[in-house]
Design a protein around this motif. Structure first.
Motif, PDB file in Angstrom:
ATOM      1  N   PHE A   1      76.106  69.670  27.931  1.00  0.00           N
ATOM      2  CA  PHE A   1      74.770  69.977  29.345  1.00  0.00           C
ATOM      3  C   PHE A   1      75.374  68.969  29.712  1.00  0.00           C
ATOM      4  O   PHE A   1      75.855  69.145  31.181  1.00  0.00           O
TER       5      PHE A   1
ATOM      6  N   THR B   1      76.188  68.729  33.155  1.00  0.00           N
ATOM      7  CA  THR B   1      75.198  68.817  34.568  1.00  0.00           C
ATOM      8  C   THR B   1      75.699  67.212  36.393  1.00  0.00           C
ATOM      9  O   THR B   1      75.643  66.041  35.031  1.00  0.00           O
TER      10      THR B   1
ATOM     11  N   TYR C   1      67.980  66.863  35.772  1.00  0.00           N
ATOM     12  CA  TYR C   1      67.487  68.765  34.950  1.00  0.00           C
ATOM     13  C   TYR C   1      66.231  68.137  34.232  1.00  0.00           C
ATOM     14  O   TYR C   1      65.000  69.181  33.904  1.00  0.00           O
TER      15      TYR C   1
ATOM     16  N   GLU D   1      67.585  75.345  35.734  1.00  0.00           N
ATOM     17  CA  GLU D   1      69.529  75.801  35.328  1.00  0.00           C
ATOM     18  C   GLU D   1      68.799  74.908  33.894  1.00  0.00           C
ATOM     19  O   GLU D   1      70.461  75.602  32.363  1.00  0.00           O
ATOM     20  N   TYR D   2      68.506  74.388  33.723  1.00  0.00           N
ATOM     21  CA  TYR D   2      68.189  73.119  31.969  1.00  0.00           C
ATOM     22  C   TYR D   2      67.772  74.600  31.380  1.00  0.00           C
ATOM     23  O   TYR D   2      68.181  75.124  30.098  1.00  0.00           O
TER      24      TYR D   2
ATOM     25  N   TRP E   1      69.683  76.822  30.269  1.00  0.00           N
ATOM     26  CA  TRP E   1      70.176  76.229  29.109  1.00  0.00           C
ATOM     27  C   TRP E   1      69.677  76.667  27.740  1.00  0.00           C
ATOM     28  O   TRP E   1      70.394  76.896  26.420  1.00  0.00           O
TER      29      TRP E   1
ATOM     30  N   GLU F   1      69.151  79.988  26.824  1.00  0.00           N
ATOM     31  CA  GLU F   1      70.061  80.768  26.475  1.00  0.00           C
ATOM     32  C   GLU F   1      70.451  80.400  24.479  1.00  0.00           C
ATOM     33  O   GLU F   1      71.119  81.195  23.702  1.00  0.00           O
ATOM     34  N   ASN F   2      70.648  78.849  24.517  1.00  0.00           N
ATOM     35  CA  ASN F   2      71.366  77.826  23.126  1.00  0.00           C
ATOM     36  C   ASN F   2      69.523  78.455  22.238  1.00  0.00           C
ATOM     37  O   ASN F   2      70.528  78.337  20.992  1.00  0.00           O
TER      38      ASN F   2
END
Length: 170
Positions: free
Chosen positions: A17, A21, A25, A129-130, A133, A136-137
């Motif tokens: 990530f 990027t 973040y 965005e972080y 992420w 999601e992860n």
């Protein structure tokens, strides 16, 4: 030679990530090479007991995993902040808590002999965005306050870590 960043899957995902990027973040500096901290080679027990992975700020503070035992899953090891002002403190009980911490910090972390503190508050344009992420992860969201994570980690492990590092510091 393997192109894998580390033996810690969570840190490998963070590194991927981080590499893709372009904007900031989280409140921290950057990912470093994973592994023993060579600047501690004069104190081998410290060098072998701490695995560095990131710069915490632009003035020299570092994040490392504390190898408090021989567990196989390094992601479950505590994360410590090694301050450029001489202090060293637990900041998360494990890597996933550390990832949550990154998502909620309001400024870079630093520390001295006495405590951990925030400084150098900058904007983090890619924070959303972080956070996406992270969800999601890992299915994680940060708490409202970074100090919840830091406080719980220090309450549970702070004294043990202080004893460990003080016994190995010349």
């Amino acid at each position: 030679m393997s192109s894998t960043y580390s033996p810690v899957p969570e840190l490998n995902l963070l590194k991927a990530f981080d590499d893709k990027t372009d904007e900031s973040y989280a409140h921290w500096a950057w990912m470093d090479e994973f592994g023993e901290l060579e600047f501690l080679r004069d104190t081998p027990e410290l060098m072998h007991g701490l695995l560095g992975f990131a710069s915490a700020n632009g003035s020299g503070s570092l994040y490392a995993l504390w190898k408090r035992d021989d567990r196989a899953d390094l992601a479950t090891l505590p994360v410590v902040l090694l301050g450029d002002e001489g202090g060293s403190h637990i900041v998360a009980r494990n890597v996933r808590e550390f990832l949550q911490l990154l998502g909620v910090l309001e400024a870079d972390l630093a520390c001295d002999e006495e405590c951990v503190f925030e400084r150098d508050e900058d904007e983090v344009p890619a924070q959303a965005e972080y956070l996406a992420w992270l969800e999601e992860n890992f299915g994680l969201t940060p708490p409202e306050d970074a100090w919840d994570i830091i406080g719980e980690a220090q309450e549970e492990l702070g004294e043990e870590f202080a004893d460990w590092i003080n016994a190995r510091t010349p």
